[in-house]
Design a protein around this motif. Structure first.
Motif, PDB file in Angstrom:
ATOM      1  N   GLU A  48       0.885  -1.367  -0.095  1.00 21.81           N
ATOM      2  CA  GLU A  48       0.009   0.036  -0.006  1.00 21.81           C
ATOM      3  C   GLU A  48       0.871   1.396  -0.188  1.00 21.81           C
ATOM      4  OE1 GLU A  48      -3.185  -0.027   3.035  1.00 21.81           O
ATOM      5  OE2 GLU A  48      -2.660   2.273   3.351  1.00 21.81           O
ATOM      6  N   THR A  80       2.806   1.862 -10.679  1.00 20.15           N
ATOM      7  CA  THR A  80       1.813   2.804 -10.573  1.00 20.15           C
ATOM      8  C   THR A  80       1.036   3.134 -11.951  1.00 20.15           C
ATOM      9  OG1 THR A  80       3.475   3.892  -8.998  1.00 20.15           O
ATOM     10  CG2 THR A  80       1.307   5.073  -9.448  1.00 20.15           C
ATOM     11  N   GLY A  85      -1.360   0.940 -12.822  1.00 18.55           N
ATOM     12  CA  GLY A  85      -2.668   0.960 -12.274  1.00 18.55           C
ATOM     13  C   GLY A  85      -2.475   0.320 -10.973  1.00 18.55           C
ATOM     14  N   ASN A  86      -1.133  -0.163 -10.609  1.00 19.16           N
ATOM     15  CA  ASN A  86      -1.033  -0.617  -9.138  1.00 19.16           C
ATOM     16  C   ASN A  86      -0.591   0.444  -8.261  1.00 19.16           C
ATOM     17  OD1 ASN A  86      -0.115  -2.160  -6.889  1.00 19.16           O
ATOM     18  ND2 ASN A  86       1.317  -3.113  -7.911  1.00 19.16           N
ATOM     19  N   GLU A  87      -1.874   0.757  -7.284  1.00 22.76           N
ATOM     20  CA  GLU A  87      -1.388   2.097  -6.855  1.00 22.76           C
ATOM     21  C   GLU A  87      -0.756   1.912  -5.359  1.00 22.76           C
ATOM     22  OE1 GLU A  87      -4.905   4.390  -5.516  1.00 22.76           O
ATOM     23  OE2 GLU A  87      -5.859   3.987  -7.757  1.00 22.76           O
TER      24      GLU A  87
END
Ligand code: ADP
Ligand code: ZN
Length: 598
Positions: free
Chosen positions: A60, A102, A105-107
């Motif tokens: 995260e 990122t 799309g991997n936040e």
């Protein structure tokens, strides 16, 4: 007065040293604890694991500190504040990887923090700490060495003196008269300078330890009312090269500052022994000696500093020390004669209470060869013995026991001795005593004892008579016989010999060697001095001479041993009787001993 600021300085250095030590211990401990705590809740993930988790979208938030390879990782589903750490070998590549993810799309939240200034300093300090500590320690050690250089100073600028005057020095009248000149010079140097007189800069005092060399040097300062600085030669010998020399320099610097004054160098042979060309401690010694020579030469005519030096080994001194302008005057301080001993005893008996039967002249007569220090020691011991025995004044027995204690050592009543050893000692001592009785030049026996004292198992004490300046060949030969009387008695009475005679044999051999090599008493060799002038000096007479010396020494000893045995054999009855009595009573007085011969 002069001492004060230096004492304070010294204290300050000690406090700084202590504070530095405590601070560094605290610092090291804190860092250690912090690190181990980190390890405790350490939930470290391996770098490859981290990459997997990043690409799998399980991460995260990443927190990075610029310049550090440690990152904090918050995985999805973790509580706030809960996090793992990971080591990232290449931070640039890692940042690029996250940026790529990122974009996919991997936040992932990437936080980059500048390093805290505190941490940076702390880090740097910590890595430099050992170096800083060592540097500080070295500085402090060197400063302390410097503080030790001051020498002892009695009195100071105010002419407060040593408190010792010529009155405190008993005997030594001629020496005092000679040194009175120095006192005059220290008091009124102008008088001498006007006359163009040269006063010796350096005076060497020769004499055994305890003959009063330090005392007389202090008395000169006291008489003249000038300060007295002293240092011992052994204090100049240092492990670190150059320190001995710098100590000498500082000592003289100080002397010049407080002149007129007396500088006293005890045991000058420790620095002033002959210069050699070898390395290590020796060359350090040379530097110290060279510095001393430089200082002795470097006085201005206006500086009134007199340097007194003491030694009991004048033959060891470097000749350069004795040149004009240096220690060009020598005074021998001999062990006191009868009158001197009485005077010294008188001086040191002040403040002590003696019973009426004590005659100091008599004690002086019994202590030929004793130094002033030994005489002072005897009187002090007698007071101690009297106190222990509950006497209200010093009695004759106390004083006599003090003499024995100082000469032969303390009685060892507690030592357990086997009957066999006692018998051996009894015959050994009886042997000495009986043999001496038949030797005209030897002193009368004063006491025979088999009570162990000091390292001796027993002893035979002789009366002393007046100091003699010369000893004849006959007397020396008879001395050898007396010394070997102990061994002879053991051999004849017990048919065995023991180690108890080792000291007798050593002394006898030394005397025989001196007879041959120093006093020219061998008929075959004649009056030639064969003693090496320096240790390890090569014999200049060759091997044949060495063989000859050996055979002459052996002849002297063999002869003496033969005579001792003859005397014993002729008086076996007395030997047995004396030994018996010793075993019974342990101690026999002069009168009792003489009764065996009537
Ligand atoms: P040295 O320097 O020759 O080894 P010291 O001067 O230190 O001897 O003497 C030691 C002590 O012996 C002195 O403090 C003093 O008590 C005593 N002593 C020696 N000689 C004398 C003397 N001539 N008169 C009085 N006391 C003496
Ligand atoms: Zn003996």
């Amino acid at each position: 007065m002069k001492d004060k600021p230096e004492k304070n300085k010294e204290k300050l250095y000690y406090s700084i040293l202590t504070i530095v030590a405590i601070l560094s211990i605290i610092l090291v401990a804190t860092v250690f604890i912090m690190q181990s705590q980190k390890k405790d809740d350490n939930m470290e993930i391996a770098y490859t694991e981290l990459i997997k988790k990043v690409t799998a979208g399980e991460v995260e938030k990443i927190e990075m500190t610029i310049g550090s390879t440690t990152v904090k990782v918050k995985l999805k589903g973790m509580e706030e504040g809960e996090e793992k750490t990971a080591i990232v070998p290449n931070t640039q590549a890692f940042i690029e990887l996250i940026q790529e993810e990122t974009l996919k799309g991997n936040e992932i939240i990437l936080n980059q923090k500048p390093a805290s200034v505190f941490l940076k300093i702390f880090d740097a300090l910590f890595s430099l700490l050992p170096t800083i500590m060592i540097v500080i320690l070295f500085i402090l050690i060197f400063k302390m060495q410097g503080l030790g250089d001051k020498g002892k100073i009695y009195g100071g600028e105010e002419n407060v003196n040593t408190g010792v005057t010529f009155k405190d020095v008993a005997g030594l009248d001629e020496e005092k008269a000679e040194l009175m000149e120095v006192v005059d010079f220290l008091k009124t140097p102008e008088k001498f300078q006007k006359m163009g007189a040269k006063i010796p800069r350096g005076i060497l005092l020769y004499g055994k330890p305890g003959t009063g060399k330090t005392l007389i040097a202090k008395a000169i300062a006291g008489e003249a009312g000038v300060p007295f600085i002293s240092m011992s030669g052994s204090e100049f010998i240092e492990m670190f090269a150059g320190l001995g020399a710098s100590r000498v320099r500082k000592l003289f610097e100080k002397a010049k500052k407080i002149s007129p004054c007396i500088v006293f160098i005890d045991e000058i042979d420790a620095i002033g022994s002959r210069r050699t060309s070898s390395s290590g401690g020796e060359s350090e010694n040379n530097q110290t000696l060279n510095q001393l020579l430089v200082e002795m030469d470097g006085f201005e005519s206006t500086e009134t500093v007199i340097v007194l030096a003491a030694t009991n080994r004048p033959e060891m001194l470097d000749k350069a020390l004795l040149r004009p302008g240096r220690f060009d005057r020598q005074i021998t301080i001999a062990a006191p004669d009868l009158n001197g001993r009485e005077a010294i005893l008188k001086t040191h008996s002040k403040g002590k209470r003696f019973s009426g039967d004590i005659n100091l002249k008599e004690i002086a007569g019994e202590t030929a060869g004793f130094t002033g220090a030994e005489l002072a020691n005897i009187l002090n011991e007698s007071a101690i013995i009297a106190t222990i025995r509950g006497h209200n004044e010093i009695q004759k027995v106390d004083l006599e026991d003090a003499v024995k204690k100082v000469t032969v050592g303390l009685e060892k009543h507690n030592r357990v001795i086997s009957e066999k050893d006692k018998k051996l000692t009894a015959y050994h001592e009886a042997g000495h005593a009986i043999v001496s009785k038949f030797l005209p030049t030897q002193q009368d026996v004063k006491e025979v004892s088999i009570i162990p004292r000091g390292i001796a198992g027993g002893y035979t004490m002789y009366k002393t008579n007046e100091d003699k300046y010369y000893i004849s060949k006959t007397e020396m030969k008879e001395k050898l016989v007396a010394l070997l009387g102990g061994r002879a008695a053991e051999k004849i009475a017990l048919d065995d010999i023991s180690t108890g005679a080792s000291n007798d044999i050593e002394v006898a051999t030394e005397i025989a060697k001196d007879m041959v090599t120093t006093y020219g008493m061998s008929d075959i060799i004649g009056p030639i001095s064969l003693k090496p002038k320096e240790p390890y000096e090569q014999s200049m007479f060759g091997e044949n001479m060495d063989t000859l010396i050996g055979s002459e020494v052996k002849e002297l000893i063999d002869n003496a041993y033969k005579i001792a045995q003859q005397i014993i054999l002729a008086h076996m009855d007395i030997l047995h009787a004396v030994a018996e009595r010793l075993l019974q009573k342990e101690i026999i007085s002069a009168e009792e001993f003489d009764e065996f011969f009537v």
